[in-house]
Design a protein around this motif. Structure first.
Motif, PDB file in Angstrom:
ATOM      1  N   UNK A 104      53.843  48.020  49.257  1.00 59.32           N
ATOM      2  CA  UNK A 104      54.302  48.336  50.614  1.00 59.32           C
ATOM      3  C   UNK A 104      54.914  47.085  51.247  1.00 59.32           C
ATOM      4  N   UNK A 105      54.246  45.963  51.069  1.00 57.39           N
ATOM      5  CA  UNK A 105      54.726  44.726  51.695  1.00 57.39           C
ATOM      6  C   UNK A 105      56.070  44.303  51.086  1.00 57.39           C
ATOM      7  N   UNK A 106      56.105  44.102  49.795  1.00 59.64           N
ATOM      8  CA  UNK A 106      57.334  43.571  49.178  1.00 59.64           C
ATOM      9  C   UNK A 106      58.478  44.592  49.226  1.00 59.64           C
ATOM     10  N   UNK A 107      58.188  45.814  48.804  1.00 58.75           N
ATOM     11  CA  UNK A 107      59.283  46.763  48.609  1.00 58.75           C
ATOM     12  C   UNK A 107      59.828  47.299  49.929  1.00 58.75           C
ATOM     13  N   UNK A 108      58.957  47.486  50.907  1.00 58.40           N
ATOM     14  CA  UNK A 108      59.431  48.026  52.189  1.00 58.40           C
ATOM     15  C   UNK A 108      59.702  46.895  53.180  1.00 58.40           C
ATOM     16  N   UNK A 109      58.654  46.119  53.495  1.00 55.61           N
ATOM     17  CA  UNK A 109      58.837  45.069  54.508  1.00 55.61           C
ATOM     18  C   UNK A 109      59.824  44.005  54.005  1.00 55.61           C
ATOM     19  N   UNK A 110      59.704  43.642  52.734  1.00 57.68           N
ATOM     20  CA  UNK A 110      60.618  42.632  52.165  1.00 57.68           C
ATOM     21  C   UNK A 110      62.076  43.093  52.222  1.00 57.68           C
ATOM     22  N   UNK A 111      62.305  44.354  51.928  1.00 56.98           N
ATOM     23  CA  UNK A 111      63.674  44.883  52.013  1.00 56.98           C
ATOM     24  C   UNK A 111      64.152  44.841  53.462  1.00 56.98           C
ATOM     25  N   UNK A 112      63.250  45.139  54.384  1.00 57.52           N
ATOM     26  CA  UNK A 112      63.626  45.084  55.800  1.00 57.52           C
ATOM     27  C   UNK A 112      64.035  43.667  56.214  1.00 57.52           C
ATOM     28  N   UNK A 113      63.296  42.666  55.767  1.00 58.51           N
ATOM     29  CA  UNK A 113      63.647  41.279  56.090  1.00 58.51           C
ATOM     30  C   UNK A 113      65.064  40.972  55.598  1.00 58.51           C
ATOM     31  N   UNK A 114      65.373  41.405  54.393  1.00 58.58           N
ATOM     32  CA  UNK A 114      66.711  41.143  53.830  1.00 58.58           C
ATOM     33  C   UNK A 114      67.804  41.895  54.585  1.00 58.58           C
TER      34      UNK A 114
END
Ligand code: NAD
Ligand code: TDX
Length: 334
Positions: A97-107
């Protein structure tokens, strides 16, 4: 072109970076990778000193790190970085959840801030869920089964919303199961080949009749390259190898290639929520751009086996060390 590749030290990302640097002599690539258990600098050792290649060890969840990399003004982002293994997402969905969703949002936010010209989001056929009949088209609804697949589906939708709302030039690829060199030996074919070389059994989930469509990683790299340059903004492109096989058939081929008999098959408890069959319709990328896979499945499979036979120094430390530590006792026979 100046490219920012995230997750370039993993399996597909490293094959993609090598493909791009060798094909385009004028291109420069920065690889932003956290080097999780799946990220391995050895995957790019042959090109790490290329003057056109730069590596930044960093986490896509850290906005400040992403900002520093983006301030170098890449023309495009190709976003591979993810937690990628379904079984791990069943064990714990937190990092997914953190990397795939939140990380994509940061990018996506950084891409918006720096007015990026292209954002290629690397997704997966797993977002469609399972199908008993026919292949999925790009317009089909998303019905992911595992925490991994649902985290990828969420990131697809987030990326699409940045296209719709902010005109961010997002293009999405959804590929089927990749195989090829540098694939971490937790994924099915890589695990099976390395187990047979180690004279161990292949753990086969359930009845072994789940179907996957296998795509040679370099064919996928060409598809991503095509979509990066030609894909229409706000569009999704399915990518598949057209090599649908039940898992037991893959095992039979591997036993045949490596000269082992059926006693090397060990039927084990099924994966919870195990999707029966994945299949994608690739008409769109074929008709729009003439892309098609170049390698025959059997030929590419032989190449992959030879690569693992010739590169034991790459995978043996992985299997004997952190790989077992992560899973603990339950999986020590893998
Ligand atoms: P992989 O697990 O081999 O590599 C993932 C890479 O991302 C690693 O180098 C890792 O260190 C890096 N990473 C993870 N979290 C990070 C973070 N927070 N910040 C920066 N880097 C981070 O994965 P793969 O098989 O190469 O898959 C790449 C992409 O392709 C993923 O998005 C995956 O969902 C997608 N995909 C994979 C397949 C497949 O069959 N392998 C098929 C379809 C789509
Ligand atoms: O030990 C095993 N035994 C087994 O029978 C493993 C690891 C897998 N399997 C089965 C489960 C699947 O039916 O083999 C098939 C392939 O399994 P994985 O290699 O784990 O791939 P899959 O779950 O299909 O997901 C892969 O394809 C889509 C990638 O891991 C994802 O990153 C990608 O998005």
């Amino acid at each position: 072109m100046n490219l920012l590749v995230t997750g370039g030290s993993g399996f597909i990302g490293s094959n993609f970076i090598r493909h791009m640097l060798n094909k385009y002599p004028g291109y420069r690539i920065i690889n932003l990778d956290k080097l999780t258990y799946a990220g391995n600098p050895a995957n790019l050792r042959d090109i790490e000193n290329y003057p056109r290649y730069g590596f930044v060890r960093g986490d896509i969840l850290e906005e400040a790190v992403v900002d520093v990399v983006m301030s170098r003004r890449p023309d495009a982002i190709v976003h591979f970085a993810a937690q990628s293994h379904v079984d791990r997402s069943i064990h714990s969905a937190h990092d997914f959840v953190r990397t795939n969703i939140v990380g994509t949002h940061v990018l996506l936010e950084a891409a918006k801030k720096y007015k990026i010209e292209r954002f290629v989001h690397i997704s997966t056929d797993e977002v469609y869920g399972s199908t008993d009949e026919g292949p999925f088209r790009e317009t089909d609804i998303l019905k992911p089964s595992s925490p991994y697949a649902s985290s990828k589906a969420a990131s697809d939708l987030l990326a699409f919303s940045f296209f719709k709302t902010f005109n961010l030039p997002v293009v999405i690829t959804r590929s089927s199961n990749n195989f090829g060199p540098y694939q971490y030996p937790e994924k099915f074919i890589s695990l099976a080949i390395t187990n047979l070389i180690e004279d161990k059994k292949i753990p086969l989930y359930g009845d072994g009749r789940n179907v996957r469509d296998w795509l040679y990683v370099l064919d996928n790299c060409e598809a991503i390259d095509t979509v990066l340059h030609k894909g229409r903004e706000g569009e999704v492109y399915n990518v598949g190898g057209g090599n649908e096989y039940p898992n037991i058939d893959i095992v039979t081929m591997l036993l045949d290639e490596l000269g082992k008999d059926e006693s090397y098959i060990e039927y084990v408890e099924d994966r919870p929520g195990h999707d029966r069959r994945y299949a994608v319709d690739t008409t769109k990328i074929r008709e729009e751009f003439g892309w098609q896979p170049k390698r025959s499945f059997r030929e590419a499979l032989r190449d992959k086996i030879a690569w693992y036979q010739n590169n034991e120094d790459w995978w043996r430390p992985i299997k004997s060390g952190e790989f077992l530590d992560y899973y603990g006792k339950q999986y020590q026979n893998i």
